[in-house]
Design a protein around this motif. Structure first.
Motif, PDB file in Angstrom:
ATOM      1  N   ALA A 164       0.805  -1.223   0.000  1.00  0.00           N
ATOM      2  CA  ALA A 164       0.000   0.000   0.000  1.00  0.00           C
ATOM      3  C   ALA A 164       0.832   1.264   0.000  1.00  0.00           C
ATOM      4  CB  ALA A 164      -0.928   0.005   1.220  1.00  0.00           C
ATOM      5  N   GLY A 165       2.102   1.171   0.354  1.00  0.00           N
ATOM      6  CA  GLY A 165       2.977   2.337   0.402  1.00  0.00           C
ATOM      7  C   GLY A 165       4.293   2.059  -0.303  1.00  0.00           C
ATOM      8  N   ASP A 166       4.922   3.129  -0.790  1.00  0.00           N
ATOM      9  CA  ASP A 166       6.109   2.963  -1.628  1.00  0.00           C
ATOM     10  C   ASP A 166       6.939   4.245  -1.575  1.00  0.00           C
ATOM     11  OD1 ASP A 166       7.650   1.761  -3.995  1.00  0.00           O
ATOM     12  OD2 ASP A 166       6.885   3.600  -4.896  1.00  0.00           O
ATOM     13  N   HIS A 167       8.232   4.103  -1.852  1.00  0.00           N
ATOM     14  CA  HIS A 167       9.086   5.293  -2.008  1.00  0.00           C
ATOM     15  C   HIS A 167      10.052   5.056  -3.158  1.00  0.00           C
ATOM     16  CE1 HIS A 167      10.967   9.019  -1.201  1.00  0.00           C
ATOM     17  NE2 HIS A 167      12.077   8.511  -0.692  1.00  0.00           N
ATOM     18  N   ALA A 168       9.478   4.845  -4.347  1.00  0.00           N
ATOM     19  CA  ALA A 168      10.258   4.593  -5.570  1.00  0.00           C
ATOM     20  C   ALA A 168      11.202   3.408  -5.380  1.00  0.00           C
ATOM     21  CB  ALA A 168      11.030   5.843  -5.991  1.00  0.00           C
ATOM     22  N   ASP A 169      10.757   2.402  -4.635  1.00  0.00           N
ATOM     23  CA  ASP A 169      11.602   1.242  -4.372  1.00  0.00           C
ATOM     24  C   ASP A 169      10.813  -0.064  -4.494  1.00  0.00           C
ATOM     25  OD1 ASP A 169       9.996   1.280  -2.114  1.00  0.00           O
ATOM     26  OD2 ASP A 169      11.578   1.954  -0.763  1.00  0.00           O
ATOM     27  N   LEU A 170       9.754  -0.032  -5.298  1.00  0.00           N
ATOM     28  CA  LEU A 170       8.914  -1.213  -5.512  1.00  0.00           C
ATOM     29  C   LEU A 170       8.363  -1.757  -4.197  1.00  0.00           C
ATOM     30  CD1 LEU A 170      11.012  -3.103  -8.239  1.00  0.00           C
ATOM     31  CD2 LEU A 170       9.199  -1.409  -8.551  1.00  0.00           C
ATOM     32  N   GLY A 171       7.817  -0.859  -3.398  1.00  0.00           N
ATOM     33  CA  GLY A 171       7.224  -1.273  -2.134  1.00  0.00           C
ATOM     34  C   GLY A 171       8.217  -1.924  -1.189  1.00  0.00           C
ATOM     35  N   GLY A 172       9.439  -1.404  -1.160  1.00  0.00           N
ATOM     36  CA  GLY A 172      10.475  -1.934  -0.276  1.00  0.00           C
ATOM     37  C   GLY A 172      11.274  -3.079  -0.844  1.00  0.00           C
ATOM     38  N   ASN A 173      10.980  -3.509  -2.076  1.00  0.00           N
ATOM     39  CA  ASN A 173      11.738  -4.607  -2.675  1.00  0.00           C
ATOM     40  C   ASN A 173      13.190  -4.229  -2.944  1.00  0.00           C
ATOM     41  OD1 ASN A 173      10.326  -7.239  -3.307  1.00  0.00           O
ATOM     42  ND2 ASN A 173       8.763  -5.777  -3.983  1.00  0.00           N
ATOM     43  N   LYS A 174      13.454  -2.936  -3.090  1.00  0.00           N
ATOM     44  CA  LYS A 174      14.825  -2.481  -3.345  1.00  0.00           C
ATOM     45  C   LYS A 174      15.568  -2.117  -2.066  1.00  0.00           C
ATOM     46  CE  LYS A 174      14.063  -0.655  -8.026  1.00  0.00           C
ATOM     47  NZ  LYS A 174      14.169   0.555  -8.890  1.00  0.00           N
ATOM     48  N   VAL A 175      14.913  -2.269  -0.915  1.00  0.00           N
ATOM     49  CA  VAL A 175      15.545  -1.938   0.361  1.00  0.00           C
ATOM     50  C   VAL A 175      16.129  -3.218   0.952  1.00  0.00           C
ATOM     51  CG1 VAL A 175      15.212  -0.966   2.664  1.00  0.00           C
ATOM     52  CG2 VAL A 175      13.899  -0.069   0.733  1.00  0.00           C
ATOM     53  N   ALA A 176      17.419  -3.428   0.749  1.00  0.00           N
ATOM     54  CA  ALA A 176      18.070  -4.635   1.252  1.00  0.00           C
ATOM     55  C   ALA A 176      18.006  -4.672   2.772  1.00  0.00           C
ATOM     56  CB  ALA A 176      19.516  -4.686   0.787  1.00  0.00           C
ATOM     57  N   ARG A 227      19.065 -12.445  -0.372  1.00  0.00           N
ATOM     58  CA  ARG A 227      18.223 -11.585  -1.201  1.00  0.00           C
ATOM     59  C   ARG A 227      17.062 -10.980  -0.407  1.00  0.00           C
ATOM     60  NH1 ARG A 227      16.739 -15.059  -6.390  1.00  0.00           N
ATOM     61  NH2 ARG A 227      15.787 -13.075  -6.972  1.00  0.00           N
ATOM     62  N   THR A 228      17.076 -11.105   0.896  1.00  0.00           N
ATOM     63  CA  THR A 228      15.991 -10.609   1.728  1.00  0.00           C
ATOM     64  C   THR A 228      15.913  -9.082   1.656  1.00  0.00           C
ATOM     65  OG1 THR A 228      16.452 -12.437   3.216  1.00  0.00           O
ATOM     66  CG2 THR A 228      14.985 -10.735   4.038  1.00  0.00           C
ATOM     67  N   ASN A 229      14.696  -8.558   1.666  1.00  0.00           N
ATOM     68  CA  ASN A 229      14.502  -7.119   1.617  1.00  0.00           C
ATOM     69  C   ASN A 229      13.315  -6.729   2.492  1.00  0.00           C
ATOM     70  OD1 ASN A 229      12.034  -7.351  -0.089  1.00  0.00           O
ATOM     71  ND2 ASN A 229      13.488  -8.028  -1.644  1.00  0.00           N
ATOM     72  N   LEU A 230      13.064  -5.435   2.595  1.00  0.00           N
ATOM     73  CA  LEU A 230      12.001  -4.939   3.463  1.00  0.00           C
ATOM     74  C   LEU A 230      10.648  -5.530   3.083  1.00  0.00           C
ATOM     75  CD1 LEU A 230      10.922  -3.023   5.645  1.00  0.00           C
ATOM     76  CD2 LEU A 230      10.906  -1.197   3.933  1.00  0.00           C
ATOM     77  N   HIS A 231      10.368  -5.615   1.790  1.00  0.00           N
ATOM     78  CA  HIS A 231       9.085  -6.152   1.350  1.00  0.00           C
ATOM     79  C   HIS A 231       8.933  -7.625   1.736  1.00  0.00           C
ATOM     80  CE1 HIS A 231       5.539  -5.987  -1.425  1.00  0.00           C
ATOM     81  NE2 HIS A 231       5.713  -7.303  -1.369  1.00  0.00           N
ATOM     82  N   GLY A 291      18.639   7.729   3.865  1.00  0.00           N
ATOM     83  CA  GLY A 291      18.589   6.268   3.924  1.00  0.00           C
ATOM     84  C   GLY A 291      19.901   5.686   4.406  1.00  0.00           C
ATOM     85  N   PRO A 292      19.860   4.494   4.968  1.00  0.00           N
ATOM     86  CA  PRO A 292      21.075   3.864   5.485  1.00  0.00           C
ATOM     87  C   PRO A 292      22.002   3.416   4.365  1.00  0.00           C
ATOM     88  CG  PRO A 292      19.240   2.338   5.598  1.00  0.00           C
ATOM     89  CD  PRO A 292      18.671   3.645   5.141  1.00  0.00           C
ATOM     90  N   VAL A 293      23.279   3.430   4.657  1.00  0.00           N
ATOM     91  CA  VAL A 293      24.275   2.984   3.682  1.00  0.00           C
ATOM     92  C   VAL A 293      24.411   1.467   3.733  1.00  0.00           C
ATOM     93  CG1 VAL A 293      26.697   3.095   2.988  1.00  0.00           C
ATOM     94  CG2 VAL A 293      25.521   5.160   3.825  1.00  0.00           C
ATOM     95  N   GLU A 294      24.371   0.912   4.938  1.00  0.00           N
ATOM     96  CA  GLU A 294      24.556  -0.523   5.114  1.00  0.00           C
ATOM     97  C   GLU A 294      23.213  -1.242   5.199  1.00  0.00           C
ATOM     98  OE1 GLU A 294      26.920  -1.016   8.572  1.00  0.00           O
ATOM     99  OE2 GLU A 294      28.736  -0.143   7.672  1.00  0.00           O
ATOM    100  N   ARG A 295      23.240  -2.534   4.918  1.00  0.00           N
ATOM    101  CA  ARG A 295      22.055  -3.380   5.054  1.00  0.00           C
ATOM    102  C   ARG A 295      21.572  -3.349   6.500  1.00  0.00           C
ATOM    103  NH1 ARG A 295      19.796  -8.303   2.898  1.00  0.00           N
ATOM    104  NH2 ARG A 295      21.164  -8.102   1.095  1.00  0.00           N
ATOM    105  N   GLN A 296      20.301  -3.053   6.687  1.00  0.00           N
ATOM    106  CA  GLN A 296      19.723  -3.002   8.019  1.00  0.00           C
ATOM    107  C   GLN A 296      19.233  -4.383   8.447  1.00  0.00           C
ATOM    108  OE1 GLN A 296      19.653   0.195   9.877  1.00  0.00           O
ATOM    109  NE2 GLN A 296      21.213   0.166   8.271  1.00  0.00           N
TER     110      GLN A 296
END
Length: 296
Positions: free
Chosen positions: A156-168, A177-181, A247-252
């Protein structure tokens, strides 16, 4: 050698103690939303839903059956490998509403190609007595799945990152390959639903009749705005802080403390999805044949 084997086994044990992933959200979460709806809907609605499910063979998707409402809830994902038959529905599972701008559903739902518009469309199809049975069965399956999708905040929410799919991100020690989504789709949702008191019936039993009525009120757009807010204020902020910043530089890492803090919120999302799905089905399959946005 024995010490190496013991170390490996301990690593696996730690992983599953933290995550306990019986199934990922695209199965367990959707099935839980659907079961809550089944328990919550009126008996006459339940009978009409069961009658439609008995006609599941009309969709001619034998590898994706619809004998139960739980099977119907995952049908829209199951059919994705069928290629050209259903590629038109790919964008119906989500809506990329920017969490860093004022809520604007229209811009994210151009030509009705978003999850909230398809919830309303399929509810209308179910409510229309002139629609053939085959189309009603498909509408039931889509509606059951899409209400579940909408109540996963990263749909339902996004920030130009495919709904968190690009947030490692990592879920505890689970990385790769885990991400926020995917964390919200799978690991976190399964952990929340399976936390005692566990399962759909237990989640629903904790909600009073008055609270169920409150949850079922409002429009699909209201529910969209609510889940969009949770994407911003919970999903993004818990892991990366301000989603509109650098945004963070390292994987959260989604650690145990963060998971424990989010469990009540995720359980609430699941039960709200089930109660709202029941409301849509009660309206659409009831004697008045009501659907969102329609006046009778």
């Amino acid at each position: 050698m024995p010490n190496r084997i013991l170390t490996t086994l301990c690593g696996f044990a730690a992983l599953f103690a933290f995550a306990a992933p019986a199934q990922a959200y695209w199965e367990y979460g959707h099935e839980s939303v659907a079961r809550i709806a089944w328990l919550q809907m009126r008996p006459d609605t339940r009978a009409r839903v069961a009658a439609l499910l008995r006609q599941g063979r009309l969709l001619e998707t034998p590898d994706c059956p619809l004998a139960t409402i739980e099977q119907a809830s995952v049908w829209a994902d199951c059919i994705k490998p069928l290629g050209d038959r259903f590629t038109y529905a790919y964008s119906w599972h989500y809506q990329n509403v920017d969490v860093c701008k004022p809520f604007d559903l229209k811009a994210a739902c151009k030509d009705g190609n978003c999850v909230s518009a398809q919830i309303e469309r399929n509810a209308r199809l179910l409510a229309d007595s002139k629609v053939p049975v085959r189309e009603k069965v498909m509408a039931l399956a889509f509606l059951t799945h899409f209400v579940g999708d909408l109540h996963q905040p990263m749909h339902a929410g996004d920030h130009a990152d495919l709904g968190g799919n690009k947030v490692a991100a990592s879920y505890g020690i689970i990385a790769g390959r885990t991400n926020l989504h995917s964390i919200w789709d799978g690991w976190l949702a399964e952990r929340a639903i399976s936390t005692p008191p566990a399962g759909p019936a237990a989640l629903l039993a904790q909600v009073s009749p008055a609270e169920r009525e409150r949850i079922a009120s409002g429009s699909v757009e209201d529910w969209s705005k609510e889940m969009w807010g949770k994407a911003r204020d919970l999903a993004y902020q818990t892991l990366v802080g301000d989603p509109c910043g650098a945004g963070p530089v390292e994987r959260q890492v989604m650690d145990e403390a963060k998971v424990r803090g989010l469990i009540p919120e995720v359980r609430q999302d699941v039960v709200e999805g089930g109660i709202r799905l029941a409301k849509l089905l009660d309206d659409a399959l009831g004697p008045e044949g009501k659907a969102p946005g329609q006046k009778r």
